[in-house]
Structures are given as C-alpha cells and as structure tokens.
Design a protein around this motif. Structure first.
Motif, PDB file in Angstrom:
ATOM      1  N   GLY A  25       6.673 -10.524 -15.602  1.00  0.00           N
ATOM      2  CA  GLY A  25       7.653 -11.114 -14.704  1.00  0.00           C
ATOM      3  C   GLY A  25       9.100 -10.838 -15.088  1.00  0.00           C
ATOM      4  N   GLU A  26       9.331 -10.049 -16.133  1.00  0.00           N
ATOM      5  CA  GLU A  26      10.677  -9.719 -16.594  1.00  0.00           C
ATOM      6  C   GLU A  26      11.275  -8.638 -15.690  1.00  0.00           C
ATOM      7  OE1 GLU A  26      12.691  -8.332 -20.814  1.00  0.00           O
ATOM      8  OE2 GLU A  26      10.614  -7.780 -20.428  1.00  0.00           O
ATOM      9  N   SER A  27      12.496  -8.852 -15.221  1.00  0.00           N
ATOM     10  CA  SER A  27      13.168  -7.861 -14.382  1.00  0.00           C
ATOM     11  C   SER A  27      13.557  -6.655 -15.223  1.00  0.00           C
ATOM     12  CB  SER A  27      14.419  -8.471 -13.749  1.00  0.00           C
ATOM     13  OG  SER A  27      15.112  -7.477 -13.019  1.00  0.00           O
ATOM     14  N   LEU A  28      13.216  -5.457 -14.734  1.00  0.00           N
ATOM     15  CA  LEU A  28      13.571  -4.227 -15.430  1.00  0.00           C
ATOM     16  C   LEU A  28      14.702  -3.480 -14.724  1.00  0.00           C
ATOM     17  CD1 LEU A  28      10.026  -2.875 -16.329  1.00  0.00           C
ATOM     18  CD2 LEU A  28      11.578  -4.234 -17.744  1.00  0.00           C
ATOM     19  N   GLY A  29      15.006  -3.831 -13.496  1.00  0.00           N
ATOM     20  CA  GLY A  29      16.062  -3.178 -12.747  1.00  0.00           C
ATOM     21  C   GLY A  29      15.625  -2.912 -11.329  1.00  0.00           C
ATOM     22  N   GLU A  30      16.126  -1.821 -10.789  1.00  0.00           N
ATOM     23  CA  GLU A  30      15.756  -1.451  -9.415  1.00  0.00           C
ATOM     24  C   GLU A  30      15.636   0.061  -9.316  1.00  0.00           C
ATOM     25  OE1 GLU A  30      20.000  -1.304  -7.116  1.00  0.00           O
ATOM     26  OE2 GLU A  30      19.038  -3.245  -7.299  1.00  0.00           O
ATOM     27  N   ILE A  31      14.954   0.498  -8.276  1.00  0.00           N
ATOM     28  CA  ILE A  31      14.799   1.934  -8.068  1.00  0.00           C
ATOM     29  C   ILE A  31      16.119   2.491  -7.562  1.00  0.00           C
ATOM     30  CG2 ILE A  31      13.609   3.740  -6.767  1.00  0.00           C
ATOM     31  CD1 ILE A  31      11.109   2.007  -6.863  1.00  0.00           C
ATOM     32  N   HIS A  32      16.654   3.431  -8.314  1.00  0.00           N
ATOM     33  CA  HIS A  32      17.926   4.057  -7.984  1.00  0.00           C
ATOM     34  C   HIS A  32      17.715   5.304  -7.124  1.00  0.00           C
ATOM     35  CE1 HIS A  32      22.047   5.440  -8.528  1.00  0.00           C
ATOM     36  NE2 HIS A  32      21.570   6.621  -8.872  1.00  0.00           N
ATOM     37  N   ASP A  33      16.686   6.064  -7.457  1.00  0.00           N
ATOM     38  CA  ASP A  33      16.447   7.321  -6.753  1.00  0.00           C
ATOM     39  C   ASP A  33      15.008   7.758  -6.961  1.00  0.00           C
ATOM     40  OD1 ASP A  33      17.125   9.489  -5.173  1.00  0.00           O
ATOM     41  OD2 ASP A  33      18.739  10.171  -6.483  1.00  0.00           O
ATOM     42  N   LEU A  34      14.569   8.707  -6.174  1.00  0.00           N
ATOM     43  CA  LEU A  34      13.241   9.298  -6.315  1.00  0.00           C
ATOM     44  C   LEU A  34      13.403  10.785  -6.588  1.00  0.00           C
ATOM     45  CD1 LEU A  34      11.431   7.697  -3.253  1.00  0.00           C
ATOM     46  CD2 LEU A  34      11.360   6.939  -5.632  1.00  0.00           C
ATOM     47  N   MET A  35      12.566  11.308  -7.448  1.00  0.00           N
ATOM     48  CA  MET A  35      12.550  12.744  -7.716  1.00  0.00           C
ATOM     49  C   MET A  35      11.298  13.304  -7.046  1.00  0.00           C
ATOM     50  SD  MET A  35      15.330  12.905  -9.294  1.00  0.00           S
ATOM     51  CE  MET A  35      15.344  14.625  -9.732  1.00  0.00           C
ATOM     52  N   ILE A  36      11.511  14.197  -6.088  1.00  0.00           N
ATOM     53  CA  ILE A  36      10.434  14.732  -5.262  1.00  0.00           C
ATOM     54  C   ILE A  36      10.251  16.213  -5.563  1.00  0.00           C
ATOM     55  CG2 ILE A  36       9.697  15.153  -2.879  1.00  0.00           C
ATOM     56  CD1 ILE A  36      11.472  12.717  -2.111  1.00  0.00           C
ATOM     57  N   ARG A  74       5.735  -9.792  -4.579  1.00  0.00           N
ATOM     58  CA  ARG A  74       7.059  -9.727  -5.217  1.00  0.00           C
ATOM     59  C   ARG A  74       8.039  -8.880  -4.408  1.00  0.00           C
ATOM     60  NH1 ARG A  74       5.864  -9.067 -11.700  1.00  0.00           N
ATOM     61  NH2 ARG A  74       4.109 -10.475 -11.749  1.00  0.00           N
ATOM     62  N   TYR A  75       7.553  -8.246  -3.342  1.00  0.00           N
ATOM     63  CA  TYR A  75       8.370  -7.335  -2.533  1.00  0.00           C
ATOM     64  C   TYR A  75       9.055  -6.293  -3.411  1.00  0.00           C
ATOM     65  CZ  TYR A  75       7.689 -10.857   1.050  1.00  0.00           C
ATOM     66  OH  TYR A  75       7.122 -11.734   1.929  1.00  0.00           O
ATOM     67  N   GLY A  76       8.321  -5.789  -4.383  1.00  0.00           N
ATOM     68  CA  GLY A  76       8.870  -4.795  -5.291  1.00  0.00           C
ATOM     69  C   GLY A  76       7.767  -4.126  -6.079  1.00  0.00           C
ATOM     70  N   TYR A  77       8.159  -3.448  -7.118  1.00  0.00           N
ATOM     71  CA  TYR A  77       7.236  -2.661  -7.921  1.00  0.00           C
ATOM     72  C   TYR A  77       7.065  -3.278  -9.296  1.00  0.00           C
ATOM     73  CZ  TYR A  77       7.575   0.702  -4.203  1.00  0.00           C
ATOM     74  OH  TYR A  77       7.506   1.305  -2.976  1.00  0.00           O
ATOM     75  N   VAL A  78       5.873  -3.103  -9.853  1.00  0.00           N
ATOM     76  CA  VAL A  78       5.522  -3.668 -11.154  1.00  0.00           C
ATOM     77  C   VAL A  78       5.041  -2.542 -12.048  1.00  0.00           C
ATOM     78  CG1 VAL A  78       3.981  -5.275 -12.348  1.00  0.00           C
ATOM     79  CG2 VAL A  78       4.880  -5.862 -10.095  1.00  0.00           C
ATOM     80  N   VAL A  79       5.467  -2.589 -13.309  1.00  0.00           N
ATOM     81  CA  VAL A  79       4.993  -1.642 -14.310  1.00  0.00           C
ATOM     82  C   VAL A  79       4.461  -2.432 -15.493  1.00  0.00           C
ATOM     83  CG1 VAL A  79       6.534   0.216 -13.632  1.00  0.00           C
ATOM     84  CG2 VAL A  79       7.259  -1.376 -15.381  1.00  0.00           C
ATOM     85  N   ASN A  80       3.543  -1.836 -16.219  1.00  0.00           N
ATOM     86  CA  ASN A  80       2.931  -2.502 -17.368  1.00  0.00           C
ATOM     87  C   ASN A  80       3.637  -2.047 -18.648  1.00  0.00           C
ATOM     88  OD1 ASN A  80       1.235  -4.012 -18.933  1.00  0.00           O
ATOM     89  ND2 ASN A  80      -0.461  -2.571 -18.850  1.00  0.00           N
ATOM     90  N   MET A  81       4.906  -2.461 -18.802  1.00  0.00           N
ATOM     91  CA  MET A  81       5.656  -2.150 -20.021  1.00  0.00           C
ATOM     92  C   MET A  81       6.798  -3.145 -20.174  1.00  0.00           C
ATOM     93  SD  MET A  81       7.922   1.256 -18.984  1.00  0.00           S
ATOM     94  CE  MET A  81       6.532   2.314 -19.115  1.00  0.00           C
ATOM     95  N   SER A  82       7.192  -3.351 -21.404  1.00  0.00           N
ATOM     96  CA  SER A  82       8.316  -4.237 -21.676  1.00  0.00           C
ATOM     97  C   SER A  82       9.625  -3.492 -21.458  1.00  0.00           C
ATOM     98  CB  SER A  82       8.247  -4.751 -23.119  1.00  0.00           C
ATOM     99  OG  SER A  82       8.497  -3.673 -24.017  1.00  0.00           O
TER     100      SER A  82
END
Length: 92
Positions: A25-36, A74-82
């Motif tokens: 549940g710790e906020s890590l930030g937000e998506i700034h850009d995508l690399m395609i 959460r209307y967002g993305y979750v990752v399994n890392m601190s």
C-alpha cells in the motif's frame, strides 16, 4: 462490444499520471511515460516518477511493463517491490 462490456484496452493518455503503489500500500509514484518498441508496438517499460515538487527534483525509474499489475480497486498499478527495491533496480 456493448456499452457494459469491460475491455482491457486503455488510451495511453489515461496511463500517464496513473498512481503506482506496492503490495503493502506504499505509494511509489506515478507513471510518467511509456517506452514502446517501435517495431512490435508492445509496451516494454513504464517510467515511474517519484518525489520532487512541481516537477523539480523528480526521480525516474524504468520498470518492465509486465511487473505492473492493474488494480481496479485502487484505480492504479501495483508492483511487488518496496520503494528501496525500486530505487536499487534503477541502478543496475
């Protein structure tokens, strides 16, 4: 597809700015850009921005797209890392 059919498609403009947190549940930030990949068209990395104020002092961390899981609650993305693991991963 009818008006009530759920789709996994999303415009890229809605991904930019999406919240990213970890499984604790710790906020890590937000998506700034995508690399395609310009050949395959697949999203390879999401660039996560964290910290700073009004865009100053922000740090950016690339994460492989498959590690981000969309969480509709959460209307967002979750990752399994601190947060420390996120910062360390960008140095390798």
């Amino acid at each position: 597809m009818g008006p009530h059919t759920e789709s996994s498609l999303i415009p890229s403009g809605q991904i930019s700015g999406a919240h990213v947190s970890n499984t604790m549940g710790e906020s890590l930030g937000e998506i700034h850009d995508l690399m395609i990949d310009k050949i395959t068209g697949r999203v390879e990395f999401a660039v996560i921005s964290s910290g700073g104020f009004l865009g100053l002092g922000q740090k950016h961390y690339p994460l492989p797209w498959p590690v981000l899981l969309y969480d509709p609650e959460r209307y967002g993305y979750v990752v399994n890392m601190s947060k420390a693991e996120l910062e360390d991963a960008s140095r390798t």
